[in-house]
Design a protein around this motif. Structure first.
Motif, mmCIF file in Angstrom:
data_model
loop_
_atom_site.group_PDB
_atom_site.id
_atom_site.type_symbol
_atom_site.label_atom_id
_atom_site.label_comp_id
_atom_site.label_asym_id
_atom_site.label_seq_id
_atom_site.Cartn_x
_atom_site.Cartn_y
_atom_site.Cartn_z
ATOM 1 N N ALA A 119 16.735 56.335 5.840
ATOM 2 C CA ALA A 119 17.131 57.397 6.779
ATOM 3 C C ALA A 119 18.010 58.376 5.989
ATOM 4 O O ALA A 119 19.229 58.199 5.889
ATOM 5 C CB ALA A 119 17.876 56.811 7.967
ATOM 6 N N PRO A 120 17.391 59.396 5.389
ATOM 7 C CA PRO A 120 18.159 60.314 4.542
ATOM 8 C C PRO A 120 19.066 61.240 5.361
ATOM 9 O O PRO A 120 18.784 61.534 6.521
ATOM 10 C CB PRO A 120 17.066 61.142 3.842
ATOM 11 C CG PRO A 120 15.769 60.471 4.150
ATOM 12 C CD PRO A 120 15.961 59.717 5.421
ATOM 13 N N ALA A 121 20.132 61.682 4.745
ATOM 14 C CA ALA A 121 21.009 62.704 5.327
ATOM 15 C C ALA A 121 21.627 63.480 4.171
ATOM 16 O O ALA A 121 22.195 62.878 3.257
ATOM 17 C CB ALA A 121 22.106 62.057 6.169
ATOM 18 N N MET A 122 21.455 64.782 4.202
ATOM 19 C CA MET A 122 22.027 65.612 3.123
ATOM 20 C C MET A 122 21.977 67.086 3.517
ATOM 21 O O MET A 122 21.380 67.435 4.553
ATOM 22 C CB MET A 122 21.277 65.366 1.805
ATOM 23 C CG MET A 122 19.826 65.769 1.814
ATOM 24 S SD MET A 122 18.886 65.048 0.446
ATOM 25 C CE MET A 122 18.663 63.357 0.971
ATOM 26 N N ASN A 123 22.542 67.904 2.696
ATOM 27 C CA ASN A 123 22.533 69.351 2.881
ATOM 28 C C ASN A 123 21.075 69.865 2.872
ATOM 29 O O ASN A 123 20.223 69.322 2.168
ATOM 30 C CB ASN A 123 23.358 69.953 1.734
ATOM 31 C CG ASN A 123 23.056 71.398 1.500
ATOM 32 O OD1 ASN A 123 22.140 71.739 0.751
ATOM 33 N ND2 ASN A 123 23.818 72.255 2.140
ATOM 34 N N THR A 124 20.813 70.921 3.663
ATOM 35 C CA THR A 124 19.442 71.428 3.819
ATOM 36 C C THR A 124 18.788 71.794 2.482
ATOM 37 O O THR A 124 17.624 71.475 2.243
ATOM 38 C CB THR A 124 19.448 72.679 4.727
ATOM 39 O OG1 THR A 124 20.146 72.356 5.915
ATOM 40 C CG2 THR A 124 18.043 73.129 5.072
ATOM 41 N N GLY A 125 19.564 72.442 1.630
ATOM 42 C CA GLY A 125 19.023 72.860 0.333
ATOM 43 C C GLY A 125 18.594 71.651 -0.489
ATOM 44 O O GLY A 125 17.518 71.640 -1.107
ATOM 45 N N HIS A 129 14.689 70.451 -1.532
ATOM 46 C CA HIS A 129 14.405 70.569 -2.965
ATOM 47 C C HIS A 129 13.159 69.755 -3.330
ATOM 48 O O HIS A 129 12.999 68.619 -2.888
ATOM 49 C CB HIS A 129 15.604 70.080 -3.786
ATOM 50 C CG HIS A 129 15.526 70.514 -5.213
ATOM 51 N ND1 HIS A 129 14.644 69.949 -6.115
ATOM 52 C CD2 HIS A 129 16.186 71.490 -5.880
ATOM 53 C CE1 HIS A 129 14.776 70.547 -7.278
ATOM 54 N NE2 HIS A 129 15.710 71.500 -7.167
ATOM 55 N N PRO A 130 12.272 70.351 -4.146
ATOM 56 C CA PRO A 130 11.031 69.638 -4.505
ATOM 57 C C PRO A 130 11.279 68.278 -5.159
ATOM 58 O O PRO A 130 10.467 67.364 -5.002
ATOM 59 C CB PRO A 130 10.324 70.586 -5.483
ATOM 60 C CG PRO A 130 11.080 71.844 -5.488
ATOM 61 C CD PRO A 130 12.326 71.714 -4.683
ATOM 62 N N ALA A 131 12.413 68.130 -5.846
ATOM 63 C CA ALA A 131 12.686 66.837 -6.507
ATOM 64 C C ALA A 131 12.895 65.753 -5.451
ATOM 65 O O ALA A 131 12.371 64.630 -5.571
ATOM 66 C CB ALA A 131 13.924 66.961 -7.393
ATOM 67 N N VAL A 132 13.653 66.100 -4.396
ATOM 68 C CA VAL A 132 13.915 65.117 -3.329
ATOM 69 C C VAL A 132 12.612 64.812 -2.593
ATOM 70 O O VAL A 132 12.292 63.642 -2.324
ATOM 71 C CB VAL A 132 14.999 65.663 -2.352
ATOM 72 C CG1 VAL A 132 15.113 64.781 -1.119
ATOM 73 C CG2 VAL A 132 16.337 65.762 -3.073
ATOM 74 N N GLN A 133 11.845 65.853 -2.280
ATOM 75 C CA GLN A 133 10.579 65.630 -1.558
ATOM 76 C C GLN A 133 9.593 64.813 -2.408
ATOM 77 O O GLN A 133 8.878 63.959 -1.878
ATOM 78 C CB GLN A 133 9.964 66.979 -1.130
ATOM 79 C CG GLN A 133 10.779 67.688 -0.036
ATOM 80 C CD GLN A 133 10.961 66.820 1.219
ATOM 81 O OE1 GLN A 133 10.035 66.136 1.657
ATOM 82 N NE2 GLN A 133 12.168 66.816 1.782
ATOM 83 N N ALA A 134 9.591 65.046 -3.712
ATOM 84 C CA ALA A 134 8.705 64.269 -4.593
ATOM 85 C C ALA A 134 9.146 62.804 -4.625
ATOM 86 O O ALA A 134 8.316 61.882 -4.609
ATOM 87 C CB ALA A 134 8.713 64.863 -6.002
ATOM 88 N N ASN A 135 10.460 62.590 -4.650
ATOM 89 C CA ASN A 135 10.967 61.209 -4.626
ATOM 90 C C ASN A 135 10.577 60.508 -3.324
ATOM 91 O O ASN A 135 10.197 59.336 -3.330
ATOM 92 C CB ASN A 135 12.492 61.195 -4.800
ATOM 93 C CG ASN A 135 12.898 61.496 -6.238
ATOM 94 O OD1 ASN A 135 12.118 61.280 -7.165
ATOM 95 N ND2 ASN A 135 14.106 62.013 -6.419
ATOM 96 N N LEU A 136 10.693 61.229 -2.209
ATOM 97 C CA LEU A 136 10.323 60.634 -0.922
ATOM 98 C C LEU A 136 8.831 60.295 -0.886
ATOM 99 O O LEU A 136 8.430 59.244 -0.387
ATOM 100 C CB LEU A 136 10.660 61.603 0.220
ATOM 101 C CG LEU A 136 12.132 61.633 0.603
ATOM 102 C CD1 LEU A 136 12.437 62.866 1.431
ATOM 103 C CD2 LEU A 136 12.506 60.374 1.372
ATOM 104 N N ALA A 137 8.017 61.198 -1.425
ATOM 105 C CA ALA A 137 6.561 60.955 -1.451
ATOM 106 C C ALA A 137 6.288 59.688 -2.274
ATOM 107 O O ALA A 137 5.438 58.864 -1.916
ATOM 108 C CB ALA A 137 5.831 62.157 -2.040
ATOM 109 N N GLY A 162 18.382 68.013 7.690
ATOM 110 C CA GLY A 162 19.189 67.206 6.780
ATOM 111 C C GLY A 162 20.153 66.318 7.540
ATOM 112 O O GLY A 162 20.812 65.461 6.954
ATOM 113 N N LYS A 163 20.227 66.516 8.861
ATOM 114 C CA LYS A 163 21.155 65.738 9.699
ATOM 115 C C LYS A 163 20.558 64.358 9.945
ATOM 116 O O LYS A 163 19.375 64.256 10.310
ATOM 117 C CB LYS A 163 21.291 66.483 11.028
ATOM 118 C CG LYS A 163 22.482 66.138 11.859
ATOM 119 C CD LYS A 163 22.426 67.019 13.132
ATOM 120 C CE LYS A 163 23.440 66.587 14.148
ATOM 121 N NZ LYS A 163 24.812 66.888 13.756
#
Ligand code: CTP
Length: 400
Positions: A119-125, A129-137, A162-163
């Motif tokens: 359950a991620p939570a972080m700032n919108t930027g 970010h493609p790095a975070v989305q790639a990690n999630l994928a 991000g909430k």
């Protein structure tokens, strides 16, 4: 379930205390692991107090923390039925996606064979970010589940996604992801009717019954958890269950239409609704004024949804009905089974008001071969799970 709750360093870490408490109240055992950054937002004492279990840290040097990463990551990895990381920072997602192991939580995530949920939570930027989305994928490709964050005003003051997702939704997702799937029901489309129907007399008065819809909702949850694709057609006021496609209806006619529109695409039907058998023949569009003396309302029959769907079913579709009877419950259930052409009837003995809204409940299955051993007494959620297990077993015995 035995759940490891990993808590990493984000402002939303305080919500993981609420999640731990909710999971414990639901009957799970919860052991928390704090990362070094997580421990700056919430204390081990809070978590041990809420869970009644030890809380583990990144390093083995603090009072109530019982951590010796060399051994415990393996011990804990074996102990866990599920590992949830709430909240998950971009840092832990990146580590886990790339197989890095530098503290107890990240080593455990590599060692465990249990299902993993994020359950991620972080700032919108950061979230976008493609790095975070790639990690999630990448994590999804390992079979991990992700409860996406919601949108709103974040702790950093920005507004966007991000909430951390709602704590109740995360608990539901844990239940779904941690429940073993049943082969015979996995991926199957199941239609469920639930709740009371309401037949209006005029704009303010209605004919209804004492059903709440709780049992049908628990059946929807139980089927969802074992992998079925559930469509719930729901009357009444209870909240729709998380992760279940729900259509809200009011009258028996609306319930019938919603079901007929979905029946051809369904593999089976569980008719748990307490459908009003009659409706006023001519509802008034204006509020009816009281008169003196006796007043008469003419009632006409509503459609029998279960009987209609059963009559139009294909050979490969199955149909299970419910019955609430105050006397001779097995005889009435057998008669309903035959009359409506059902595969099974689950009968509830409601003598003396039992069954409606009551905590513990019992259902006796009746099939063409006669009555089966009663299921219960159990709370509605446990009863629903037991019914689903029983029905899956019956489906396995059916000739193809
Ligand atoms: N049912 C339905 N549509 C109706 C009435 C009932 O789909 N109009 C379904 C219920 O969801 C339940 C089963 O049929 O699965 C109950 O059978 P039913 O014979 O209607 O039960 P009762 O209403 O209790 O019947 P009776 O009053 O004759 O006992």
């Amino acid at each position: 379930m035995q759940i490891i709750l990993g808590i990493t360093g984000g402002v939303a870490a305080y919500k993981s205390a609420e999640l731990a408490r909710l999971l414990v109240n639901q009957g799970h055992r919860v052991r928390c692991i704090l990362t070094e950054a997580g421990a700056r937002f919430i204390t081990p004492l809070t978590l041990t107090s809420l869970t009644g279990e030890p809380c583990y840290g990144a390093n083995p040097d603090q009072g109530e923390w019982r951590a010796s990463p060399n051994i415990e990551h393996i011990e804990l990895a074996r102990w866990a039925d599920l590992v949830a990381v709430v909240p998950a920072t971009a840092n832990i997602l990146g580590k886990a996606a790339n197989g890095l192991a530098s503290d107890l939580l990240s080593t455990l995530l590599l060692a465990t064979r249990a299902p993993v949920l994020w359950a991620p939570a972080m700032n919108t930027g950061m979230w976008e970010h493609p790095a975070v989305q790639a990690n999630l994928a990448r994590l999804r490709s390992f079979g991990h589940a992700v409860v996406d964050p919601g949108e709103g005003v974040l702790a950093c003051g920005e507004e966007g996604s991000g909430k951390l997702a709602e704590v109740a939704s995360i608990a539901e997702a844990i239940q779904v992801h941690g429940t073993p799937k049943l082969r015979i029901l996995s991926g199957r489309r199941v239609l469920i009717t639930s709740g009371p129907t309401r037949e209006d007399l005029d704009p303010v008065r209605t004919l209804t019954n004492r059903s709440t819809g709780a049992m049908g909702i628990e059946l929807a949850r139980a089927l969802r958890d074992v992998g079925a694709k559930v469509q719930l057609v729901l009357g009444g006021d209870l909240a729709a269950p998380w992760g279940v496609e729900t259509v809200r209806v009011r009258s028996a006619q609306q319930m019938l239409e919603a079901c007929e529109a979905r029946w051809a695409d369904s593999d089976g039907l569980l008719a748990a609704a307490a459908v009003a058998d009659q409706r006023p023949e001519s509802p008034s569009s204006e509020k009816v004024k009281k008169g003196d003396g006796a007043e008469t309302v003419v009632l006409v029959r509503t459609p029998d949804i279960l009987a209609r769907l059963s009559a139009s079913r294909r050979q490969d579709q199955w149909v299970v009905g419910f019955a609430a009877e105050s006397e001779q419950h097995l005889a009435h259930a057998s008669a309903k089974l035959a009359k409506k052409g059902l595969d099974a009837v689950l009968v509830n003995d409601v003598q003396g008001g039992r069954g409606f809204g009551a905590q513990a409940n019992t259902l006796t299955p009746v099939t063409a071969s006669g009555p089966h051993p009663a299921i219960g007494p159990l709370s509605k959620d446990q009863l629903a799970r037991a019914v689903v297990q029983w029905w899956a077993h019956q489906l396995e015995l059916r000739p193809d």
